[in-house]
Design a protein around this motif. Structure first.
Motif, short mmCIF file in Angstrom:
data_model
loop_
_atom_site.label_atom_id
_atom_site.label_comp_id
_atom_site.label_asym_id
_atom_site.label_seq_id
_atom_site.Cartn_x
_atom_site.Cartn_y
_atom_site.Cartn_z
N PRO A 45 -1.22 -3.14 -3.62
CA PRO A 45 -1.44 -1.64 -3.38
C PRO A 45 -3.20 -1.58 -3.58
O PRO A 45 -4.34 -1.73 -4.79
N SER A 46 -3.91 -0.59 -2.60
CA SER A 46 -4.98 -0.31 -3.14
C SER A 46 -5.76 1.50 -3.00
O SER A 46 -5.01 2.22 -2.42
N VAL A 47 -6.48 1.37 -3.47
CA VAL A 47 -6.98 2.77 -4.33
C VAL A 47 -7.19 3.72 -3.08
O VAL A 47 -7.10 4.86 -2.84
N ASP A 48 -8.16 3.02 -2.56
CA ASP A 48 -8.68 3.15 -1.09
C ASP A 48 -7.90 4.42 -0.56
O ASP A 48 -7.88 4.69 0.50
N VAL A 49 -6.80 3.51 -0.10
CA VAL A 49 -5.37 3.22 0.84
C VAL A 49 -5.36 5.12 0.23
O VAL A 49 -4.61 5.78 1.14
N LEU A 50 -4.56 4.91 -0.93
CA LEU A 50 -3.81 6.46 -1.33
C LEU A 50 -4.44 7.27 -1.20
O LEU A 50 -4.86 7.93 -0.97
N PHE A 51 -5.59 6.88 -1.63
CA PHE A 51 -6.97 8.45 -1.85
C PHE A 51 -7.07 8.50 -0.25
O PHE A 51 -7.15 10.31 -0.18
N GLU A 52 -7.35 8.41 0.47
CA GLU A 52 -8.20 8.66 1.65
C GLU A 52 -6.42 8.81 2.84
O GLU A 52 -7.22 9.62 3.16
N SER A 53 -5.73 8.66 2.46
CA SER A 53 -4.37 9.39 3.11
C SER A 53 -3.79 10.61 2.83
O SER A 53 -3.95 11.26 2.95
N ALA A 54 -4.34 10.57 0.98
CA ALA A 54 -3.99 11.54 0.32
C ALA A 54 -4.81 12.68 0.60
O ALA A 54 -4.31 14.19 1.30
N ALA A 55 -6.19 12.34 0.36
CA ALA A 55 -7.03 13.52 1.34
C ALA A 55 -7.03 14.40 2.68
O ALA A 55 -7.00 15.15 2.54
N LEU A 56 -6.18 12.93 3.36
CA LEU A 56 -6.30 13.97 4.75
C LEU A 56 -4.54 14.97 4.66
O LEU A 56 -4.73 15.78 5.82
N CYS A 57 -4.16 14.94 3.83
CA CYS A 57 -3.24 15.41 3.39
C CYS A 57 -2.69 16.36 3.02
O CYS A 57 -3.16 18.41 2.71
N PHE A 58 -3.67 16.31 1.45
CA PHE A 58 -3.71 17.55 0.71
C PHE A 58 -5.16 18.43 0.81
O PHE A 58 -5.06 19.35 0.32
N GLY A 59 -6.65 17.91 1.53
CA GLY A 59 -7.02 18.44 1.53
C GLY A 59 -7.70 18.85 0.20
O GLY A 59 -7.93 17.93 -0.86
N ASP A 60 -8.12 20.32 0.06
CA ASP A 60 -8.79 20.96 -1.51
C ASP A 60 -7.71 20.83 -2.35
O ASP A 60 -8.04 21.82 -3.08
N HIS A 114 0.97 -1.11 0.04
CA HIS A 114 -0.01 -0.19 0.18
C HIS A 114 1.05 1.16 0.05
O HIS A 114 2.25 1.05 0.94
N MET A 115 0.25 2.57 -0.95
CA MET A 115 1.18 3.26 -1.05
C MET A 115 0.34 4.50 -0.40
O MET A 115 -0.38 4.57 -0.41
N LEU A 116 0.60 5.46 0.84
CA LEU A 116 -0.03 6.08 1.76
C LEU A 116 0.72 7.72 1.39
O LEU A 116 1.98 7.82 1.65
N VAL A 117 -0.07 8.52 1.71
CA VAL A 117 0.82 10.05 1.78
C VAL A 117 0.66 10.17 3.64
O VAL A 117 -0.45 10.19 4.31
N GLU A 118 1.27 10.56 4.07
CA GLU A 118 1.81 11.01 6.03
C GLU A 118 1.65 12.61 6.18
O GLU A 118 1.79 13.15 4.41
N PRO A 119 0.90 12.99 6.43
CA PRO A 119 0.93 14.29 7.80
C PRO A 119 2.08 15.65 6.91
O PRO A 119 2.03 16.38 6.25
N ASP A 120 3.57 14.40 7.12
CA ASP A 120 4.93 15.63 7.24
C ASP A 120 5.42 15.55 5.55
O ASP A 120 5.75 15.96 4.71
N GLY A 121 4.42 15.23 4.46
CA GLY A 121 4.83 15.50 3.10
C GLY A 121 5.50 13.83 2.34
O GLY A 121 5.99 14.48 1.61
N THR A 122 5.90 12.95 3.22
CA THR A 122 6.38 11.49 3.34
C THR A 122 5.53 10.86 2.87
O THR A 122 4.37 10.87 2.35
N ILE A 123 6.28 9.77 1.95
CA ILE A 123 5.25 8.86 1.51
C ILE A 123 5.68 7.48 2.29
O ILE A 123 6.98 6.87 3.08
N SER A 124 4.93 6.49 3.17
CA SER A 124 4.72 5.71 3.46
C SER A 124 4.20 4.52 2.58
O SER A 124 3.42 4.54 1.76
#
Length: 202
Positions: A114-129, A92-102
């Protein structure tokens, strides 16, 4: 199905783009990613459902065709604008709040890692609008929940027109979930993405 094209989509403030694809998605990506111009500002993070038991050939495939650098990131890599990141097979590829990839080996989500949902949900928390999510051709509904999360966070959400997709389940699942702003052909997506790279709103 009517193809929606909202002329008022606020795209100038996009800092990152997340893309999910499965069956038929490589062909769609081969139309979108090479269309991104040199100097494209947002980071692009891509999940494609691939087999975990063999190395992916996608980084080499797209690196040879794209104007932007294409990488398969290491864990804790810093996200840089103007770079295309492809999720490694089996992680799974996630976006962390500090702008790094996990990168995570947590269990599959919607039968995928990898899951699309996992990436999208983590990126939404980091980047918002400042986030744009795109769901392309695919054979399951992975990405539908993640795209809804992006919309709820104020981001923009596009889906490939199912009439143009090799596999319609992913686009139709996202549309049915209700998280979609625009249903677009690949040509229309490519044109809008070029507009983002030039700093203009379509």
């Amino acid at each position: 199905m009517k193809v929606l094209e909202e002329s008022f989509s606020p795209l100038a403030g996009i800092d990152a783009i997340v893309i999910g694809a499965s069956a038929g998605g490589v062909e769609a990506l081969n139309q979108l990613l090479p269309a991104l111009p040199a100097g494209f500002r947002p980071a692009v993070l891509v999940v494609v459902h691939v087999r975990a038991d063999s190395p992916s050939l996608l980084p080499e495939l797209f690196a040879a065709r794209c104007r932007l650098p294409v990488v398969e990131p290491d864990d804790k890599a810093t996200i840089t604008g103007g770079t295309i990141y492809l999720a490694p097979p089996g992680y799974h590829m996630l976006v962390e709040p500090d702008g790094t990839i996990s990168l995570s080996v947590d269990p599959p989500v919607r039968f995928s890692r990898p899951s699309v949902d996992v990436l999208f949900e983590s990126a939404a928390l980091c980047f918002g609008d400042a986030l744009l999510g795109i769901v392309l051709s695919g054979a399951n509904d992975d990405g539908a929940r993640g795209l809804a999360a992006i919309r709820n966070a104020g981001g923009r959400c596009w889906v490939q027109d199912p009439q143009t997709a090799s596999s319609t389940a992913m686009p139709l699942g996202a549309i049915a979930r209700g998280g979609v702003h625009d249903v677009l052909t690949l040509d229309a997506m490519a044109a809008r993405l070029r507009g983002i790279g030039q700093g203009s709103a379509t």
